[in-house]
Design an enzyme around this catalytic site. Sequence first.
Site: not given
Length: 337
Positions: A196, A214, A81, A224-227, A247-248
């Site tokens: 992350t 991450t 990950s 897609r892009v996360g935080d 995280t999450g």
Amino acid sequence: MTERREVLRALILAGSAALSPRPADAGVRPTRPRRPRVLSTWDFGIAANHAAWERLNAGGTVLDAAETGARIPEADLANHSVGKGGYPDRDGIVTLDASIMDGDGRCGAVAGMEDIAHPISVARRVMEKTPHVLLVGAGARQFAIEQGFAPENLLTAEAEAAWREWRKTSRYEPVINRENVDYRQSLPGGKDNHDTIGLLVVDAQGRLAGACTTSGMAWKRHGRVGDSPVIGAGLYVDNAVGAATSTGVGEEVIRTAGSFLVVELMRQGRSPQRACEEAVRRIVRRHPDGAKTLQVGFLALGRDGEVGAYAIQPGFTYAVCDEEKQDRLVSAPSFHR
């Protein structure tokens, strides 16, 4: 007589000032004696902390320490990950996100970057070599190569096998706290699908820095892009107050500007612990079911070394490294029991 009146007037004004409400920044809690410390999310944060601590003790800056620590899981092929070895998106492409920030507000990030194994180091180059904060996709890759980073195939044989197994059903099924299971166990079919590492550092002078890196959710939609690479969401650092990371499920963190929120709550006078708790509650309040199937965790570090952590669900762990102990792993309290 006139002189006496002026003295009395000055005394009255002084008393009124003492009774008047304090400005918002005056709510910052008094700092304790400063204590060098490194924090990071999840069990694989222990190895990252060790590297960061050694760099700090060798005379490196807090920014050096944050980058050094984050590079450890990025290079771990057993970690599916983060970095090289991370699980790909649903198209079989590994894309990496990272951000880095110091307490003076300098920051850099990359998102959706392919073929470069250490996005945290590219993020630092973005901060130091460009007027920008965030580079994405092909532009991030091009910049990295211009800076001397060698492109390579990030899809390992193990990750590709897991992806091909997942394609038999193509079911997207995020699982709460997959991070806290032994991440060295490959689980084809989508169970090892989001994580992350967020890492925070403070030195003896109260200077702060942080890093977040991450490969994002496994089997995510391409693009897609996360935080993690979003300053203020996955990471925020302020030398006057402290630092926070998350995280999450990144979408939920972005919607609340989570890490920025934690630091601002600390600025208003909350402890790192209370700030993390309030940030989690704000996410929970947005969900009619109380976020019963959702996991987000926050980790915070005060400029004096005080620690806070809180999550929606039980199972979020974080690693702590300081002069007393270098391999402490702590279970964070949670909203749901």
